[in-house]
Motif scaffolding. Structure first.
Motif, PDB file in Angstrom:
ATOM      1  N   ASN A 119       0.826  -1.211   0.000  1.00 41.54           N
ATOM      2  CA  ASN A 119       0.000   0.000   0.000  1.00 41.54           C
ATOM      3  C   ASN A 119       0.864   1.267   0.000  1.00 41.54           C
ATOM      4  OD1 ASN A 119      -2.384  -1.453   0.002  1.00 41.54           O
ATOM      5  ND2 ASN A 119      -2.498  -1.533   2.248  1.00 41.54           N
ATOM      6  N   GLU A 120       1.951   1.224   0.806  1.00 40.05           N
ATOM      7  CA  GLU A 120       2.872   2.353   0.864  1.00 40.05           C
ATOM      8  C   GLU A 120       3.550   2.573  -0.497  1.00 40.05           C
ATOM      9  OE1 GLU A 120       5.118   5.548   2.279  1.00 40.05           O
ATOM     10  OE2 GLU A 120       3.324   4.581   3.098  1.00 40.05           O
ATOM     11  N   ALA A 121       3.968   1.478  -1.116  1.00 41.60           N
ATOM     12  CA  ALA A 121       4.620   1.571  -2.426  1.00 41.60           C
ATOM     13  C   ALA A 121       3.651   2.092  -3.486  1.00 41.60           C
ATOM     14  CB  ALA A 121       5.164   0.205  -2.833  1.00 41.60           C
ATOM     15  N   GLN A 122       2.405   1.633  -3.417  1.00 39.15           N
ATOM     16  CA  GLN A 122       1.398   2.107  -4.373  1.00 39.15           C
ATOM     17  C   GLN A 122       1.131   3.607  -4.202  1.00 39.15           C
ATOM     18  OE1 GLN A 122      -1.771  -0.675  -3.542  1.00 39.15           O
ATOM     19  NE2 GLN A 122      -1.164  -2.019  -5.248  1.00 39.15           N
ATOM     20  N   ARG A 123       1.139   4.048  -2.920  1.00 35.16           N
ATOM     21  CA  ARG A 123       0.953   5.486  -2.665  1.00 35.16           C
ATOM     22  C   ARG A 123       2.116   6.288  -3.242  1.00 35.16           C
ATOM     23  NH1 ARG A 123       2.607   9.201   0.801  1.00 35.16           N
ATOM     24  NH2 ARG A 123       3.917   7.725   1.960  1.00 35.16           N
ATOM     25  N   ARG A 124       3.350   5.783  -3.061  1.00 35.80           N
ATOM     26  CA  ARG A 124       4.525   6.470  -3.587  1.00 35.80           C
ATOM     27  C   ARG A 124       4.519   6.470  -5.115  1.00 35.80           C
ATOM     28  NH1 ARG A 124       8.900   7.324  -0.502  1.00 35.80           N
ATOM     29  NH2 ARG A 124       9.363   8.740  -2.240  1.00 35.80           N
ATOM     30  N   ILE A 125       4.041   5.382  -5.688  1.00 39.74           N
ATOM     31  CA  ILE A 125       3.966   5.304  -7.156  1.00 39.74           C
ATOM     32  C   ILE A 125       3.003   6.365  -7.685  1.00 39.74           C
ATOM     33  CG2 ILE A 125       3.064   3.914  -9.075  1.00 39.74           C
ATOM     34  CD1 ILE A 125       4.326   1.468  -7.741  1.00 39.74           C
ATOM     35  N   ALA A 126       1.872   6.536  -7.002  1.00 37.20           N
ATOM     36  CA  ALA A 126       0.889   7.545  -7.414  1.00 37.20           C
ATOM     37  C   ALA A 126       1.505   8.940  -7.355  1.00 37.20           C
ATOM     38  CB  ALA A 126      -0.350   7.459  -6.528  1.00 37.20           C
ATOM     39  N   GLU A 127       2.270   9.211  -6.284  1.00 33.00           N
ATOM     40  CA  GLU A 127       2.937  10.508  -6.155  1.00 33.00           C
ATOM     41  C   GLU A 127       3.964  10.704  -7.274  1.00 33.00           C
ATOM     42  OE1 GLU A 127       4.666  10.479  -2.298  1.00 33.00           O
ATOM     43  OE2 GLU A 127       2.758  10.826  -1.233  1.00 33.00           O
ATOM     44  N   LYS A 128       4.741   9.645  -7.521  1.00 31.28           N
ATOM     45  CA  LYS A 128       5.771   9.730  -8.553  1.00 31.28           C
ATOM     46  C   LYS A 128       5.155   9.869  -9.942  1.00 31.28           C
ATOM     47  CE  LYS A 128       9.401   9.502  -5.988  1.00 31.28           C
ATOM     48  NZ  LYS A 128      10.367  10.641  -5.953  1.00 31.28           N
ATOM     49  N   GLN A 129       3.997   9.255 -10.141  1.00 29.09           N
ATOM     50  CA  GLN A 129       3.306   9.377 -11.434  1.00 29.09           C
ATOM     51  C   GLN A 129       2.885  10.824 -11.679  1.00 29.09           C
ATOM     52  OE1 GLN A 129       3.054   7.359 -13.828  1.00 29.09           O
ATOM     53  NE2 GLN A 129       2.987   5.237 -13.137  1.00 29.09           N
ATOM     54  N   GLU A 130       2.384  11.477 -10.624  1.00 30.59           N
ATOM     55  CA  GLU A 130       2.002  12.891 -10.740  1.00 30.59           C
ATOM     56  C   GLU A 130       3.228  13.764 -11.028  1.00 30.59           C
ATOM     57  OE1 GLU A 130      -0.093  14.207  -7.302  1.00 30.59           O
ATOM     58  OE2 GLU A 130      -1.776  12.812  -7.560  1.00 30.59           O
ATOM     59  N   GLU A 131       4.319  13.481 -10.310  1.00 29.21           N
ATOM     60  CA  GLU A 131       5.563  14.229 -10.523  1.00 29.21           C
ATOM     61  C   GLU A 131       6.091  13.997 -11.939  1.00 29.21           C
ATOM     62  OE1 GLU A 131      10.026  14.679  -8.509  1.00 29.21           O
ATOM     63  OE2 GLU A 131       8.523  13.355  -7.583  1.00 29.21           O
ATOM     64  N   LEU A 132       6.008  12.751 -12.376  1.00 31.21           N
ATOM     65  CA  LEU A 132       6.462  12.409 -13.732  1.00 31.21           C
ATOM     66  C   LEU A 132       5.639  13.135 -14.787  1.00 31.21           C
ATOM     67  CD1 LEU A 132       8.244  10.543 -15.550  1.00 31.21           C
ATOM     68  CD2 LEU A 132       6.389   8.881 -15.445  1.00 31.21           C
ATOM     69  N   GLN A 133       4.337  13.165 -14.591  1.00 27.78           N
ATOM     70  CA  GLN A 133       3.447  13.825 -15.546  1.00 27.78           C
ATOM     71  C   GLN A 133       3.718  15.329 -15.596  1.00 27.78           C
ATOM     72  OE1 GLN A 133      -0.663  12.995 -14.802  1.00 27.78           O
ATOM     73  NE2 GLN A 133      -1.393  14.073 -16.625  1.00 27.78           N
ATOM     74  N   ALA A 134       3.939  15.934 -14.428  1.00 27.00           N
ATOM     75  CA  ALA A 134       4.220  17.375 -14.377  1.00 27.00           C
ATOM     76  C   ALA A 134       5.524  17.698 -15.097  1.00 27.00           C
ATOM     77  CB  ALA A 134       4.292  17.838 -12.929  1.00 27.00           C
ATOM     78  N   ASN A 135       6.566  16.901 -14.847  1.00 25.44           N
ATOM     79  CA  ASN A 135       7.854  17.126 -15.500  1.00 25.44           C
ATOM     80  C   ASN A 135       7.784  16.859 -17.001  1.00 25.44           C
ATOM     81  OD1 ASN A 135      10.362  17.636 -13.575  1.00 25.44           O
ATOM     82  ND2 ASN A 135       8.935  16.353 -12.460  1.00 25.44           N
ATOM     83  N   GLN A 136       7.032  15.856 -17.371  1.00 25.05           N
ATOM     84  CA  GLN A 136       6.862  15.543 -18.795  1.00 25.05           C
ATOM     85  C   GLN A 136       6.132  16.669 -19.516  1.00 25.05           C
ATOM     86  OE1 GLN A 136       8.076  12.490 -20.249  1.00 25.05           O
ATOM     87  NE2 GLN A 136       7.773  13.811 -22.040  1.00 25.05           N
ATOM     88  N   SER A 137       5.136  17.263 -18.833  1.00 26.18           N
ATOM     89  CA  SER A 137       4.389  18.383 -19.408  1.00 26.18           C
ATOM     90  C   SER A 137       5.299  19.594 -19.621  1.00 26.18           C
ATOM     91  CB  SER A 137       3.224  18.746 -18.491  1.00 26.18           C
ATOM     92  OG  SER A 137       2.517  19.850 -18.994  1.00 26.18           O
TER      93      SER A 137
END
Length: 286
Positions: free
Chosen positions: A122-140
């Protein structure tokens, strides 16, 4: 006819060649100035995109690491569940309380392991969600920067295409002039030009002053410059000085000199008219 060695040139020829080189280099500078800040902007954008790309790769690597950890924990959960099932079956065949307690503890331990693994998942999934948002922002941001870079590259290529032919000819001329100048003098000229704000390493005398820093030049030094006997530099800015006539530059006479000439010519005409008037009076008296 044998080609004249650079060291065999007279001071006059050296100065003239230096001024021609300066003219060609100044023309190249003007062509580069047409590009404005575009080359620097392109370099900055390329550096930003490279940094963003490195950040995106790092974030993706972290996401992959979390996903591998989740897969590993899921495998551990399956293994723990299998152990629990096996221990539960063994409970039916126990012969004493000691065996029963041992198996019960093992079942409890494996259950705790399953619970811990689920917590970590659950902790890893939460971190993945955060990293996905960060990845999307940087990609944008990277996509926006890439669009800006493509636009500025297009503008720069268009300007360079317009000036490339002329600039290449000027570079050929500059290279030709450089080959005629002795290495030591050429090195000094380039050093002066590099340190000069306007890129002028050699300037001609304008209105009794240095054409680079506009400080007054003493009359004796001006005479030395006109003699073309040695290379003379400005004592204030260090630029090489050349006589405007040798540089092929037409200079206007100072305003004061023009006025003094007008005054002297006017005074002469007055004196002449006064003399002629006296002669007329003398003739009338005869």
């Amino acid at each position: 006819m044998a080609k004249k060695d650079a060291t065999d040139l007279s001071v006059e020829e050296k100065l003239k060649t230096l001024f021609l080189l300066q003219t060609a280099l100044s023309a190249i500078d003007e062509k580069k100035a047409l590009r404005g800040e575009l080359p620097l902007e392109v370099e900055d954008l390329e550096a930003e995109i490279e940094g963003l790309n490195t950040r995106v790769e790092r974030i993706q690597s972290e996401i992959d690491e979390f996903e591998r950890a989740i897969s590993q924990k899921k495998a551990e959960i399956i293994e723990s569940q299998n152990n629990v099932e096996r221990y539960k079956q063994q409970l039916n065949d126990v012969r004493n309380n000691r065996e029963y307690d041992t198996l019960s503890k093992e079942i409890e331990f494996q259950s705790l392991e399953i619970e811990l693994c689920n917590k970590k998942i659950n902790e890893a999934q939460r971190r993945i969600a955060e990293k996905q948002e960060e990845l999307q922002a940087n990609q944008s941001v990277m996509d926006e920067k890439q669009a800006d870079l493509d636009l500025k590259r297009s503008e720069l290529d268009e300007i360079m295409e317009e000036t490339r032919a002329e600039e290449d000819k000027l570079k050929e001329k500059a290279h030709e002039y450089e080959s005629k100048i002795e290495a030591r003098l050429l090195t000094s000229f380039k050093r002066i030009r590099k340190n000069a704000r306007n890129g002028l390493g050699i300037v001609y005398v304008q209105r009794d002053a240095c054409g680079g820093c506009f400080n007054k030049i003493p009359p004796q030094r001006q005479l030395d410059i006109k003699m073309h006997k040695k290379v003379i530099v400005c004592e204030y800015c260090g630029r090489i000085l050349i006589d405007p006539e040798l540089a092929g530059v037409k200079t206007e006479k100072p305003a004061e000199e023009k006025k003094s000439r007008r005054r002297s010519s006017t005074g002469g005409s007055v004196r002449r008219s006064s003399t002629s008037k006296k002669a007329t009076d003398a003739n009338d008296m005869i």
